[in-house]
Design a protein around this motif. Structure first.
Motif, short mmCIF file in Angstrom:
data_model
loop_
_atom_site.label_atom_id
_atom_site.label_comp_id
_atom_site.label_asym_id
_atom_site.label_seq_id
_atom_site.Cartn_x
_atom_site.Cartn_y
_atom_site.Cartn_z
N GLU A 197 20.62 2.79 5.88
CA GLU A 197 20.43 1.22 5.20
C GLU A 197 21.52 0.32 6.07
OE1 GLU A 197 23.56 3.57 2.73
OE2 GLU A 197 21.71 3.96 3.66
N GLU A 198 22.50 1.00 6.57
CA GLU A 198 23.47 0.24 7.46
C GLU A 198 22.87 -0.18 8.76
OE1 GLU A 198 27.54 2.16 5.75
OE2 GLU A 198 26.65 3.06 7.55
N ARG A 258 17.11 -6.76 4.89
CA ARG A 258 17.28 -5.34 5.31
C ARG A 258 16.23 -4.34 4.98
NH1 ARG A 258 21.17 -2.14 1.51
NH2 ARG A 258 19.48 -2.65 0.27
N ILE A 311 24.73 -3.95 -0.11
CA ILE A 311 25.26 -3.96 1.14
C ILE A 311 26.84 -3.41 0.97
CG2 ILE A 311 25.95 -5.14 2.97
CD1 ILE A 311 23.26 -6.48 3.24
N MET A 333 20.08 -2.90 8.09
CA MET A 333 21.04 -4.16 8.02
C MET A 333 21.38 -4.90 9.46
SD MET A 333 24.55 -5.37 6.88
CE MET A 333 25.13 -5.60 8.55
N PRO A 359 25.59 -10.74 6.79
CA PRO A 359 26.19 -10.13 5.28
C PRO A 359 27.27 -10.59 4.89
CG PRO A 359 26.58 -8.78 7.38
CD PRO A 359 25.74 -9.94 7.82
N THR A 375 20.26 -8.72 2.39
CA THR A 375 19.84 -7.66 1.84
C THR A 375 18.34 -7.35 1.60
OG1 THR A 375 21.71 -7.44 0.12
CG2 THR A 375 19.71 -6.19 -0.54
#
Length: 788
Positions: free
Chosen positions: A211-212, A239, A265, A215, A228, A236
């Motif tokens: 997920e990082e 992402r 996030i 992003m 972010p 988000t």
């Protein structure tokens, strides 16, 4: 018949027209792209420029234990290889930005048709763009010119196609991905994927979670919108779009996506600023040292400073390094854009111990005591002993040193106008040990507040190698940039006495030689000067040199100075590493010379290093952006004193830490290292306090580490009134105690033993046969128990 012929001609004409319609655009395209490729219709990079794009890379400052301490940059970028990228980061990038990346050669014709029919003709703005990753890289490497003319805009786009194709020929697909991610600006001084991972998540790219990574890939569309820090909700959503694309192209399962899209996030945002991070004073010293220009007399207000810098230019390979070394003929290295890697001697763990020690002692002990003592002082933070005129003079001088005074053109204003500005409250951010204070206060009161904080400098180095392991130039670099390690010269007090005693040992005077503990006077410029002591221990008695140094007795030091004379003391001190000018006057026996903490630590290394002086060294090597070693550094060293004399001095300075003379109610001035702080390893050192308690010093060492600490005010008139708080044993020594305790507790990680000082071969105590020590005197120094 005529009709048949006419029909044939018509068909032939039609064929010609058809072929022309097909071939002429093709021919036109070939000619057009040939001209573009040759650079005839605007800028086109050469093969060399394509293979070696001019990317501004940050210089990386690396600690001895492999930690990145900071960077010097115009663009904060450190390159990352494809192998250092997690696979799902690459999957997210390709799935979102260029699904057919591995199938095309720089231009995605299917994507262009989609744009033509869906976006241009169909008006669907969500159908996606036609730029491939290679085309986007072309724009990043060779930024677009700003054109308003439609023809120029079209030509610009076509040039990007050509550059993209050339990039595909020059690089592998993996190299193109790495180049693209390294070049992109993620905002907040996060240039490239490596710095983006550090800035937003405080980790390396390989450590990113799915997920990082998604992003960061989402930011590629527009980092200003998908920011972010400012717009977490919008970021988000973006992402999750990236992760949905990964699902679409079978790079992420639907189950994982359904789980991951629910996560908020979770930033570990770390704003990049040269004022933040560990060792900021060291990093600033390194920057100014490496970028120093050849000294010119007209640029200096002080001849002494000009001589000092000129000497450094000639003798120090690090000083002015960027202006002495060429990376190509006529082109010198640039600290901010050449991607150098500077390998330092600083140990990030020991640096943290040092910074923690300074903060603990200064915030919990020194500063509260100083505030309490000045609670009713109308001239605070200056000494209450100043006359009104002296106080006013210092205030006015402080105003004239302010940036505000110079920016408002204070020199051209009358003083009443200046004071009106400086007494009018304005919004200001002030330093405090509990964190910055945003308030409204007059600039004059702000000056008084900031000057009320006592400062600290600390330096720690390995005695044998000369490698500096910790460098703390002040209490907080954001608010106080002045470096108290390298820049500041202050009186060193009794920490100078060991140089005097060293000369005595070198001249064959025994450490147990007895002197009468009575005042000694000197005639200086036809005036009599008589040093005084801070206590009355054993006044009028016969005492040994060892006892005199352990208790920092001024009368005994004066006796030695009278016997040995100032000139040879100064000569020996220089031989041991002191490089500042020292006037050869009798009062140097009490430490009136103004010296830097840097030179004092270097000189003290001579004692545990068996008489060999080693210059402190802070950088071991420099690599270019390709990893080639382009410079190596090693410390200068010289045999200053014999091993036997050095060991005698180690014993004398151990007594400063160990000696207890209960009968005379006298102790080694650093005895609290044993009694209060419970440090058990072999230690030696010397405290120092200057006139009116303006400076507190402590120089301490083990067989492996030499550490110096200074504490005092920005000005000498900012000081403690009482000796109880203002002595070196109270102001400076506890910083050493906290620091060395952490080092001892972590000695296995650091690679130190903290064992005994090594005796010279065939060592014989210089005091055998002498009178025994007073019966109530205790010492942990086995060879020097009879020095008293």
């Amino acid at each position: 018949m005529q009709e048949v012929q006419n029909g044939g001609k018509s068909h032939k004409t039609l064929y010609i027209i058809i072929w022309c319609c097909c071939l002429l655009p093709l021919l036109f395209s070939v000619i057009l792209f040939s001209l573009i490729s040759a650079g005839k219709l605007g800028f086109m990079p050469t093969i060399e420029e394509l293979e070696n794009p001019k990317t501004k890379l940050a210089t990386n400052i690396i600690s001895a234990d492999g930690v990145t301490m900071g960077t010097f940059f115009k663009e904060n970028r450190i390159e990352c290889s494809f192998d250092d990228l997690p696979p799902y980061l690459v999957d997210a990038l390709v799935s979102t930005e260029d699904a057919r990346f591995y199938e095309h050669s720089g231009i995605d014709y299917r994507g262009l048709l989609r744009v033509a029919f869906k976006t241009v003709l169909g008006g669907n703005k969500n159908s996606g763009g036609g730029s491939t990753i290679s085309q986007q890289l072309a724009k990043l490497l060779f930024p677009r010119e700003q054109f308003d003319n439609t023809l120029d805009i079209v030509l610009r786009k076509l040039r990007e196609w050509v550059i993209a194709v050339k990039l595909e020929k020059a690089y592998t697909k993996e190299e193109i991905i790495a180049l693209y991610l390294n070049k992109f600006d993620f905002l907040h001084n996060a240039n490239g994927i490596k710095m983006a991972s550090n800035v937003y998540f405080s980790k390396e790219p390989k450590e990113l979670k799915i997920e990082e990574a998604a992003m960061l890939v989402g930011q590629l569309k527009n980092p200003a919108i998908f920011n972010p820090v400012r717009y977490p909700d919008t970021t988000t959503v973006r992402r999750n779009v990236v992760m949905s694309q990964m699902v679409h192209y079978n790079k992420l399962s639907q189950e994982d996506y359904d789980s991951l899209k629910q996560l908020p996030i979770a930033l570990k945002f770390k704003r990049i600023d040269h004022k933040n991070g560990i060792a900021p004073y060291f990093r600033e010293w390194l920057r100014t040292t490496m970028t120093a220009k050849k000294p010119e007399p007209q640029n200096y207000w002080s001849k002494e400073l000009y001589v000092r810098d000129s000497t450094l230019w000639e003798t120090s390979s690090l000083y002015g390094w960027c202006n002495k070394n060429e990376k190509s003929p006529g082109v010198y290295y640039n600290l901010y854009s050449d991607g150098l890697r500077i390998y330092t001697t600083i140990d990030s763990r020991m640096q943290q111990y040092a910074e923690n020690a300074v903060k603990k002692h200064m915030s919990e002990n020194v500063q509260p005591a100083f505030f309490r003592e000045n609670k009713n002082n109308s001239k605070a933070p200056f000494s209450s002993t100043l006359t009104n005129d002296e106080y006013k003079s210092r205030i006015n001088a402080s105003i004239k040193q302010c940036e505000r005074y110079h920016s408002m053109g204070g020199k051209s204003m009358n003083w009443d106008e200046v004071m009106k500005v400086f007494t009018t409250p304005v919004p200001t951010t002030l330093f405090s040990w509990d964190g910055p204070i945003d308030t409204i206060i007059s600039p004059l009161d702000s000056i008084k507040w900031m000057k009320s904080f006592l400062q600290c400098g600390m330096l720690s180095m390995e005695a044998r190698t000369g490698q500096v392991k910790a460098f703390v130039g002040g209490i907080d670099y954001e608010f106080f940039q002045y470096d108290h390690v390298m820049q500041q010269r202050r009186q060193v007090g009794s920490t100078f006495k060991p140089f005097l005693y060293t000369l005595a040992m070198q001249e064959g005077i025994s450490p147990c030689k007895q002197f009468a503990n009575v005042p000694t006077s000197f005639y200086v410029n036809d005036q009599m000067w008589t040093p005084s002591n801070s206590d009355k221990a054993r006044n009028g008695e016969m005492v040994s040199l060892a006892w005199g140094l352990a208790t920092s007795n001024n009368w005994i030091s004066a006796k030695l100075m009278q016997l040995l004379k100032p000139e040879p003391v100064v000569a020996l001190a220089h031989e041991m590493g002191l490089y500042s000018h020292i006037d050869p006057v009798p009062s140097i026996c009490l430490g009136v010379a103004d010296l830097t903490l840097h030179e004092m630590v270097g000189a003290y290394s001579t004692f545990p290093n068996k008489g060999i002086h080693v210059d402190p060294i802070l950088v071991t090597k420099i690599e270019d952006k390709y990893g080639n070693v382009i410079a190596k550094f090693s410390p200068a060293q010289n045999e200053a004193i014999s091993e036997e004399v050095a060991y005698q001095m180690v014993g004398l300075l151990q007594n400063v830490v160990n000696m207890v003379d209960r009968e005379a109610k006298a102790y080694g001035t650093a005895i609290s290292l044993r009694t209060r702080y419970g440090i058990k390893v072999p230690l030696a050192g010397k405290t120092g306090t200057t006139n009116d308690h303006a400076d507190g010093w402590f120089m301490g060492f083990t067989p492996e580490l030499v550490t110096g600490v200074w504490v005092g005010g920005d000005e000498r008139s900012i000081r403690f009134r009482s000796f109880a708080h203002g002595q070196g044993a109270r102001m400076a020594m506890p910083v050493f105690a906290y620091y060395i305790t952490d080092c001892i507790e972590n000695k296995d990680k650091l690679g130190y033993t903290f064992g005994d000082f090594e005796k010279p071969a065939n060592w014989v105590s210089p005091c055998y046969g002498s009178n025994p020590a007073p019966k109530n005197t205790e010492s942990n120094s086995n060879d020097f128990d009879d020095f008293f």
